[in-house]
Write a protein that holds these residues in place. Structure first.
Motif, PDB file in Angstrom:
ATOM      1  N   ARG A   1     -14.429 -60.599 -14.112  1.00  0.00           N
ATOM      2  CA  ARG A   1     -13.084 -60.092 -14.424  1.00  0.00           C
ATOM      3  C   ARG A   1     -12.294 -59.723 -13.167  1.00  0.00           C
TER       4      ARG A   1
ATOM      5  N   SER B   1      -8.772 -61.495 -11.960  1.00  0.00           N
ATOM      6  CA  SER B   1      -7.537 -60.700 -11.782  1.00  0.00           C
ATOM      7  C   SER B   1      -6.804 -61.073 -10.494  1.00  0.00           C
TER       8      SER B   1
ATOM      9  N   LYS C   1     -18.411 -67.003 -19.488  1.00  0.00           N
ATOM     10  CA  LYS C   1     -17.763 -65.718 -19.206  1.00  0.00           C
ATOM     11  C   LYS C   1     -16.408 -65.946 -18.514  1.00  0.00           C
TER      12      LYS C   1
ATOM     13  N   LYS D   1     -14.015 -67.173 -21.097  1.00  0.00           N
ATOM     14  CA  LYS D   1     -13.580 -66.102 -22.007  1.00  0.00           C
ATOM     15  C   LYS D   1     -12.588 -65.150 -21.347  1.00  0.00           C
ATOM     16  N   GLU D   2     -12.663 -65.028 -20.026  1.00  0.00           N
ATOM     17  CA  GLU D   2     -11.704 -64.180 -19.302  1.00  0.00           C
ATOM     18  C   GLU D   2     -10.367 -64.894 -19.099  1.00  0.00           C
ATOM     19  N   ARG D   3     -10.225 -66.071 -19.722  1.00  0.00           N
ATOM     20  CA  ARG D   3      -8.972 -66.853 -19.715  1.00  0.00           C
ATOM     21  C   ARG D   3      -8.554 -67.262 -18.310  1.00  0.00           C
TER      22      ARG D   3
END
Length: 929
Positions: A719, A723, A754, A757-759
């Motif tokens: 994540r 970011s 993963k 899923k965190e786009r």
């Protein structure tokens, strides 16, 4: 007309279902349901939509649709069986068993029904067995624990098993249903620390994520009993009870993010009364003499964490208003405690700082001027009530309170400094014969001189007062504090070399004295902390920081202090390290503005010669050698409100500076730096999170993730890296985040999942078409690893997007590294999905020319990937293979295959020959004898 349209939509749905497009089928059935009232058709549509739900793993919807079909026709065997399948997946085995039992009654010869019946029966028996065995295990554990004659080993094992069981939802419910709360109360009443701890930790697990159970436990155990346990001198007990109270607060306030299932969803509980009761007990603990210093700290930690709003966008700050009205005076009493006075409450090194932080958070959480004015009046009234010419102790408490507020909301503290009598009392205390009075006065002066532009009294009187005390006192504690005050006043120019407050060499002398005190192990920790505080200001001077990093004993003494239980030192150590690594923000110097300032005779900030990059790099090397990473890792672990978001930001800045050189990153990983960075990247200020994420990206880009982030931690790194894929971040942050994600995505499919899923996929695709070559290359390499994932392959297969076209076009780029990565992605996609081989020929007319260029490429890795793509296309479809054979590609393959394979070209020649063998298998070419 509507009925005919509904029938047509049903047929469309059936066709979509046969093509395995379950989403489209569901849409068609749903539209048809709105148009028909025919019961037979309704039953069929619900039954069919249930089948789609099963295929898409939407079991709750599938069960609901099947139930509607059964409501229309109770003997609908297909609907019954579909509901059975859905209920089984939802874990409702009893209900599923009843449905399949009905199916087997209607069709006794159906082997599928009979097999499902047997399987469910076995599962139900196993579940019952587990339940009964759990019940008996719970009873046995309590019997062992409550039996005074049990062996110590057995008792310890039973206690640990009970804690583990309490952390599992099923186990917690079994304990609760088996009169567990009453039995746990008996364990609490034994007063034996190991049994009480086991009971507290079990209750903590039982309260997590279950509001109804938490309410029952809170009323059963009673908040005053819980708080009395937290008030004990035992640090381990205080921490355990603090965790229990946090679990209770999270469950009652809905902060616990676990999903509530079953009956829990139906319960609507009014928890405000319980939460208010907990808050009142915590506030009462602050001023009770019966509460230990540890207990007081934990009460402050809980108030810090749970009272002020976590997000200022939330309008409701009623909890803060309640605490201000009912508890601010109690918090001020803690802030005003003087350890040397006989009336002092039990404190730890951290207590007063925790109270100052709480005051700061409460003040920041106020929404309007009337609320702040009310807050200020309470503080003023409290301090004024303490002034007493006949009682010096009360005056000391008043000044100590002002000092504590100055460490919290400084603007408020500065207003209080202007109150009538405050400065007069402060000066009187400076001249007092009692050393306790002098200590308090000097500390207040130090905290008051934080913002020189506002503390006018300190500018005019502070230096002379402090110098006078420094010369006259014989007490080392007072001497060191006065020195810090002078350090503060002396560093007013910040990093500006041209604004030195003291004469040449004076700052270095002050720093030398601070280092001397810091290394003196005979001086108490609190006093040595002030030496670090002094260095936090003095190290703004480049000469001081250069001398400091060369003094290894002083560095290590500071690191050891950072690892002690006194957490009030964290900010000072972090500030000192930021100064030493030059990781503070520096305003960009625009030459034109500098010229203009000089022309108008304005002051121009000057950079110290020792603040240039070579000197900074050398300081970083010395800090790493002295063991700075282990100190930082220890500081990050501090589970206390003293580790504020501002301190976290400072630590993130230091980490980023330390990670700058790729050669140092192995050392940082080896000493636990990778693990320490993760919480800094997830919590704190926006700037701090970005800095920590960037440091993580630097580590993830070059390190083995299994070593840098062992176990499950590696998934937490994703994540923060994602970011950084933002247009607001700079190019270097984007680039290193892509390198880190490339490294992670090459490790396992679980990590690729993963990242997906965190786009991150749209961001990675965007950077694949950046003008910047390195960004484009890094993004393409990341995509090359990502396409191994099935879900990402589905994205390429889907209609209406240009993903495949863009990858094919990138294969035709001039940049060899981009070509190599894109060709790798295309090779994996065409190997995994035959449909993509056909789709590739349709996305752009240039596909064949690009493929031929790849197969003739000078760089062997690119050529090999091109030949693998060619083989995938040949193997996918005979018609496509024929088209390729009729093109110039056959000549290229023949030429490559005829080469004598040396060690470097072996894979290339072998792949070209495999392509020709595939053509021979089709019969398009014949072998030459």
């Amino acid at each position: 007309m509507a009925e005919a349209e509904a029938a047509q939509l049903k047929e469309e749905g059936n066709q979509h279902f046969q093509r395995q497009d379950y989403k489209a089928a569901t849409k068609s059935y749903s539209q048809a349901l709105k148009l028909t009232k025919d019961k037979a058709l309704l039953a069929t549509l619900y039954r069919n939509r249930a089948a789609c739900g099963l295929k898409m793993e939407n079991y709750a919807q599938a069960a609901s649709d099947a139930s509607r079909a059964i409501d229309i026709n109770s003997s609908d065997i297909k609907a019954l069986y579909r509901r059975c399948q859905a209920l089984e997946h939802l874990g409702k085995l009893d209900q599923a068993f009843k449905d399949v039992q009905r199916c087997a009654t209607l069709e006794p010869q159906n082997q599928n029904f009979q097999e499902t019946l047997r399987r469910l029966n076995t599962s139900i028996q196993e579940k019952l067995h587990v339940q009964f065995s759990t019940d008996s295990r719970v009873q046995t554990m309590f019997e062992i624990l409550l039996d005074q004659n049990s062996e110590a080993d057995k008792r310890e094992k039973a206690a640990n098993n009970l804690i583990v069981l309490g952390r599992e939802e099923a186990g917690a419910e079994r304990i609760f249903q088996n009169n567990g709360v009453a039995l746990l109360l008996q364990l609490l009443d034994t007063k034996r620390p190991e049994l009480v701890l086991a009971a507290v930790r079990t209750l903590s697990g039982m309260c997590s994520g279950h509001q109804a159970r938490t309410t029952a436990i809170l009323h059963g155990v009673r908040i005053n009993q819980i708080c009395s346990l937290m008030a004990m001198e035992n640090e381990e007990m205080s921490l355990a009870v603090c965790s229990l109270l946090q679990a209770i607060i999270d469950s009652l306030s809905g902060e616990d993010k676990r999903e509530h299932r079953g009956k829990e969803e139906a319960l609507v509980l009014d928890t405000k009364k319980d939460l208010k009761q907990i808050t009142n007990h915590l506030l009462d603990m602050l001023v009770s003499k019966k509460v230990s210093g540890q207990g007081r700290d934990q009460a402050l930690n809980l108030l810090n964490k749970n009272v002020p709003r976590k997000d200022l966008a939330i309008h409701d700050n009623s909890r803060t208003i309640y605490v201000v009205d009912n508890g601010l005076r109690k918090i001020l009493k803690v802030v005003g405690q003087v350890p040397d006075l006989p009336s002092c409450l039990p404190l730890t090194d951290n207590t007063r700082m925790l109270a100052s932080i709480l005051i700061n958070k409460l003040y920041d959480d106020l929404r309007c001027d009337p609320e702040r004015e009310h807050f200020r009046k309470i503080c003023e009234e409290y301090i004024t009530s303490k002034f007493d010419p006949q009682d010096m102790d009360k005056n000391v408490n008043a000044i100590q309170t002002v000092s504590g507020i100055l460490q919290g909301p400084f603007d408020l503290g500065n207003q209080l400094l202007g109150m009538k009598g405050v400065m007069e009392v402060m000066v009187a205390l400076c001249g007092s014969e009692r050393e306790a009075d002098q200590l308090v006065a000097v500390e207040a002066l130090i905290h008051a001189s934080t913002k020189l532009s506002r503390a006018t009294f300190i500018i005019t009187n502070g230096v002379s007062l402090l110098k006078q005390i420094y010369k006259t006192t014989q007490n080392e504690k007072i001497k060191i504090r006065t020195l810090v005050g002078l350090c503060k006043l002396g560093s007013a120019g910040g990093t500006d070399y041209g604004l030195r407050q003291f004469a040449e060499g004076s700052t270095e002398k002050l720093a030398k004295q601070c280092r001397k005190w810091l290394c003196n192990a005979t001086i108490d920790t609190q006093t040595r902390r002030w030496a670090v505080e002094g260095l936090a200001y003095l190290t703004l001077d480049a000469d001081v920081k250069d001398d400091f990093v060369q003094d290894i004993p002083a560095l290590q003494a500071m690191f050891e202090l950072a690892k002690t239980s006194d957490k009030t030192i964290l900010y000072s150590v972090a500030t000192t390290l930021v100064n030493c690594t030059n990781s503070y923000d520096v305003k960009e110097v625009i030459p034109e503005l500098v010229q203009l300032a000089r022309f108008s005779k304005q002051h121009v900030p000057e950079e110290h010669p020792k603040d240039k990059k070579d000197f900074v790099d050398m300081r970083v090397k010395r800090l790493l050698k002295a063991g700075v990473i282990s100190a930082l890792a220890c500081m990050v672990k501090a589970d206390s409100a003293i580790l504020t978001d501002q301190t976290k930001e400072l630590l993130a800045r230091v980490f980023l500076a330390l990670c700058d050189n790729a050669r140092d990153r192995g050392t940082i990983v080896a000493q636990g730096g990778g693990k320490a960075l993760i919480p800094l990247a997830l919590e704190g200020t926006d700037v701090g999170k970005v800095k920590a994420a960037h440091a993580l990206a630097k580590i993830a880009a070059v390190s083995n993730p299994d070593i840098a982030f062992p176990g499950e931690r590696v998934y937490e790194v994703v994540r923060p890296l994602v970011s950084l894929l933002d247009t607001q971040r700079d190019g270097l942050q984007n680039y290193e985040a892509l390198l880190g994600l490339t490294n992670l995505s090459g490790r396992s499919d679980k990590l690729r999942q993963k990242i997906f899923k965190e786009r991150a996929l749209p961001d990675i695709e965007n950077y694949m078409f950046e003008n910047h070559d390195q960004l484009r290359q890094a993004a393409t390499e990341c995509m090359c690893n990502m396409v191994v994932n099935k879900e990402i392959q589905e994205r390429f297969l889907a209609d209406g997007n240009d993903r495949l076209k863009l990858v094919v076009l990138l294969c035709g780029e001039d940049d060899e590294k981009v070509q190599n990565a894109a060709a790798g992605a295309l090779a994996m996609l065409t190997a995994a999905q035959k449909k993509l081989c056909l789709k590739m020929t349709q996305v752009t007319p240039q596909w064949l020319e690009i493929l031929q260029r790849l197969c003739l490429h000078d760089q062997l890795s690119v050529q090999h990937r091109g030949l693998v793509i060619a083989y995938n296309l040949l193997a996918a479809d005979a018609e496509l293979a024929k088209k390729l054979v009729e093109s110039e590609l056959l000549e290229i393959l023949t030429m490559v295959a005829k080469q004598e394979p040396d060690e470097k070209k072996a894979a290339v020649v072998q792949t070209a020959r495999e392509c020709l063998i595939k053509c021979m298998d089709y019969g398009f070419i014949k072998p030459v004898s």
